[in-house]
Motif scaffolding. Structure first.
Motif, mmCIF file in Angstrom:
data_model
loop_
_atom_site.group_PDB
_atom_site.id
_atom_site.type_symbol
_atom_site.label_atom_id
_atom_site.label_comp_id
_atom_site.label_asym_id
_atom_site.label_seq_id
_atom_site.Cartn_x
_atom_site.Cartn_y
_atom_site.Cartn_z
ATOM 1 N N LEU A 103 0.826 -1.205 0.000
ATOM 2 C CA LEU A 103 0.000 0.000 0.000
ATOM 3 C C LEU A 103 0.859 1.253 0.000
ATOM 4 O O LEU A 103 0.562 2.217 -0.706
ATOM 5 C CB LEU A 103 -0.933 0.005 1.209
ATOM 6 N N ALA A 104 1.952 1.253 0.767
ATOM 7 C CA ALA A 104 2.832 2.426 0.828
ATOM 8 C C ALA A 104 3.375 2.763 -0.552
ATOM 9 O O ALA A 104 3.474 3.941 -0.931
ATOM 10 C CB ALA A 104 3.973 2.173 1.806
ATOM 11 N N LEU A 105 3.731 1.753 -1.326
ATOM 12 C CA LEU A 105 4.234 1.984 -2.680
ATOM 13 C C LEU A 105 3.118 2.517 -3.581
ATOM 14 O O LEU A 105 3.311 3.487 -4.319
ATOM 15 C CB LEU A 105 4.806 0.683 -3.242
ATOM 16 N N ILE A 106 1.940 1.898 -3.509
ATOM 17 C CA ILE A 106 0.851 2.278 -4.407
ATOM 18 C C ILE A 106 0.274 3.644 -4.036
ATOM 19 O O ILE A 106 -0.199 4.380 -4.906
ATOM 20 C CB ILE A 106 -0.226 1.179 -4.415
ATOM 21 N N GLN A 107 0.312 4.005 -2.747
ATOM 22 C CA GLN A 107 -0.165 5.324 -2.316
ATOM 23 C C GLN A 107 0.554 6.454 -3.045
ATOM 24 O O GLN A 107 -0.014 7.514 -3.276
ATOM 25 C CB GLN A 107 0.076 5.516 -0.816
ATOM 26 N N ASP A 108 1.811 6.233 -3.387
ATOM 27 C CA ASP A 108 2.661 7.258 -3.981
ATOM 28 C C ASP A 108 2.785 6.996 -5.478
ATOM 29 O O ASP A 108 3.435 6.040 -5.903
ATOM 30 C CB ASP A 108 4.038 7.221 -3.309
ATOM 31 N N GLY A 110 4.437 8.433 -7.718
ATOM 32 C CA GLY A 110 5.815 8.462 -8.186
ATOM 33 C C GLY A 110 6.508 7.127 -7.953
ATOM 34 O O GLY A 110 7.189 6.602 -8.840
ATOM 35 N N LEU A 111 6.327 6.548 -6.756
ATOM 36 C CA LEU A 111 6.919 5.248 -6.467
ATOM 37 C C LEU A 111 6.320 4.158 -7.354
ATOM 38 O O LEU A 111 7.016 3.230 -7.761
ATOM 39 C CB LEU A 111 6.714 4.885 -4.991
ATOM 40 N N PHE A 115 8.458 1.769 -9.808
ATOM 41 C CA PHE A 115 8.329 0.313 -9.736
ATOM 42 C C PHE A 115 8.164 -0.266 -11.137
ATOM 43 O O PHE A 115 8.805 -1.272 -11.491
ATOM 44 C CB PHE A 115 7.133 -0.060 -8.851
ATOM 45 N N TYR A 116 7.314 0.346 -11.952
ATOM 46 C CA TYR A 116 7.130 -0.144 -13.320
ATOM 47 C C TYR A 116 8.433 -0.069 -14.103
ATOM 48 O O TYR A 116 8.799 -0.999 -14.822
ATOM 49 C CB TYR A 116 6.048 0.666 -14.047
ATOM 50 N N GLN A 117 9.122 1.045 -13.937
ATOM 51 C CA GLN A 117 10.393 1.237 -14.636
ATOM 52 C C GLN A 117 11.414 0.174 -14.216
ATOM 53 O O GLN A 117 12.088 -0.434 -15.051
ATOM 54 C CB GLN A 117 10.913 2.644 -14.333
ATOM 55 N N LYS A 118 11.505 -0.081 -12.927
ATOM 56 C CA LYS A 118 12.466 -1.052 -12.397
ATOM 57 C C LYS A 118 12.205 -2.453 -12.929
ATOM 58 O O LYS A 118 13.155 -3.214 -13.203
ATOM 59 C CB LYS A 118 12.394 -1.055 -10.864
ATOM 60 N N HIS A 119 10.938 -2.806 -13.114
ATOM 61 C CA HIS A 119 10.584 -4.166 -13.509
ATOM 62 C C HIS A 119 10.249 -4.282 -14.997
ATOM 63 O O HIS A 119 9.637 -5.278 -15.420
ATOM 64 C CB HIS A 119 9.429 -4.670 -12.652
ATOM 65 N N ASN A 120 10.658 -3.275 -15.779
ATOM 66 C CA ASN A 120 10.465 -3.300 -17.239
ATOM 67 C C ASN A 120 9.008 -3.503 -17.632
ATOM 68 O O ASN A 120 8.676 -4.295 -18.529
ATOM 69 C CB ASN A 120 11.336 -4.396 -17.866
#
Length: 386
Positions: A103-108, A110-111, A115-120
């Protein structure tokens, strides 16, 4: 959890008692699950059917922490929650699903994009800025160019906290933001995917959505989507890739753009039941709500086979109507075969407020749309004051 469920003494806590919480409780009641809801609204939609309603602010640490301690398993139907309280509950051994770190990641926002960028995972080009001065400087230095979409990194929902910026004449939103290049959109689609703690994953049939340009809310959606089998496979594979890389248990709604070149791009995700899955209550073997319960309780996931094609319409408050709600045309639309009306129980309407939805079932999407067009012209959400 299974023992408590089998003995009918499981306590499920739900943060926020809006329409999603209400619908989740309706599903949980089939399994005799006791439901506890935290919501600041003394008359929230879920209050009427919850085992217990705790009136309180889900942004307040102490309130969320105290609520979480009173239930066997805690979940949520919205993202804007005090994350520190959830993380502390997890650290103290309480069960929160989906995991607070997800949830902390999805709340933001930008994060999310990072995340999408990191995992292609394909998504539109983006950049993050702390304030309007930083955005203005980036534009002046041509680091970022018009047109673009500005999204506040936290707190946005249903079109709030989002602005399409065409030129310097358009007003920027105040706050830490994520900017993304405007995508030339051909279609907008969504896939809801579920995963349990055994790693079992299932996708719901892909839906296609149309949006109201002014409110940025879904005007209607239909299932199955009018896209190729190859594109369905790409979207489902991306949804599975996201939920597995998040190591998430629960239900994840993944929204996509298909651009004019046919490329499928992830827009954003929501770790909960979603507007794009309401039709599943009648049109799919297992509804998104039952699937969420199965996932968070560690049960086998249900079939996501389509029963019938469908169109879903949101019931929004009419322009110029604010006050105590009244629904026009209910009897007339309910006389049409295959029309299922869901009213959320909100007593006060206002322009564009989500007050309910209608699912229209038929043997083909085309026939469902014929009925849906009739429904649109008949049912209206108005106020008594007008």
């Amino acid at each position: 959890m299974i023992d408590k469920l089998a003995n009918s003494n499981l306590k499920l806590g739900i943060i926020s008692g809006g329409q999603l919480g209400k619908m989740l409780i309706q599903e949980a009641s089939k399994w005799a699950i006791a439901t506890y809801v935290l919501d600041p609204d003394p008359d929230c939609p879920a209050k009427r059917i919850a085992t217990e309603h705790v009136q309180g602010d889900f942004l307040d640490f102490d309130t969320v922490y105290a609520f979480g301690k009173e239930v066997d398993i805690l979940t949520y139907e919205m993202e804007n929650i005090n994350i520190e309280a959830l993380l502390q509950l997890k650290a103290d051994g309480f069960k929160i699903v989906p995991d607070p770190q997800v949830l902390a990641l999805i709340q933001d926002k930008g994060l999310q994009k990072e995340f999408y960028q990191k995992h292609n995972i394909p998504t539109s080009p983006f950049a993050c800025y702390e304030n309007t001065d930083a955005i203005t400087k980036a534009i002046e230095e041509k680091v970022f160019t018009y047109p673009f979409v500005q999204k506040l990194r936290k707190g946005g929902y249903d079109g709030h906290g989002v602005a399409l910026i065409h030129s310097a004449e358009d007003r920027l939103l105040d706050g830490s933001s994520m900017l993304e290049k405007k995508v030339e959109i051909d279609k907008e689609i969504a896939v809801i995917v579920a995963r349990n703690d055994l790693g079992e994953v299932r996708c719901f049939p892909t839906v296609e959505m149309t949006f109201d340009a002014k409110t940025n809310l879904v005007e209607d959606l239909f299932c199955p989507a009018n896209i190729s089998g190859e594109d369905v496979k790409i979207a489902e594979d991306l949804a599975i890739k996201i939920i597995e890389n998040l190591e998430m248990v629960g239900l994840l709604a993944v929204e996509f753009f298909i651009d004019l070149n046919g490329e499928i791009l992830v827009n954003e995700v929501a770790p909960r039941p979603h507007n794009s899955g309401h039709h599943t209550i009648e049109s799919v073997m297992t509804s998104q709500l039952e699937q969420m319960l199965r996932a968070i309780l560690g049960l086998p996931l249900g079939s996501t086979n389509l029963i019938m094609p469908s169109v879903m319409l949101n019931l929004l408050g009419e322009a110029g109507h604010t006050g105590e709600v009244r629904y026009e045309g209910l009897s007339e639309v309910l006389s049409i075969e295959g029309v299922k009306v869901h009213l959320y129980g909100k007593h006060q309407t206002r322009p564009s407020r989500k007050m309910g939805h209608v699912t229209v079932l038929a043997d083909t999407v085309e026939n469902a749309f014929e009925k849906a067009d009739k429904v649109k012209n008949i049912i209206k959400v108005k106020s008594w004051e007008k």
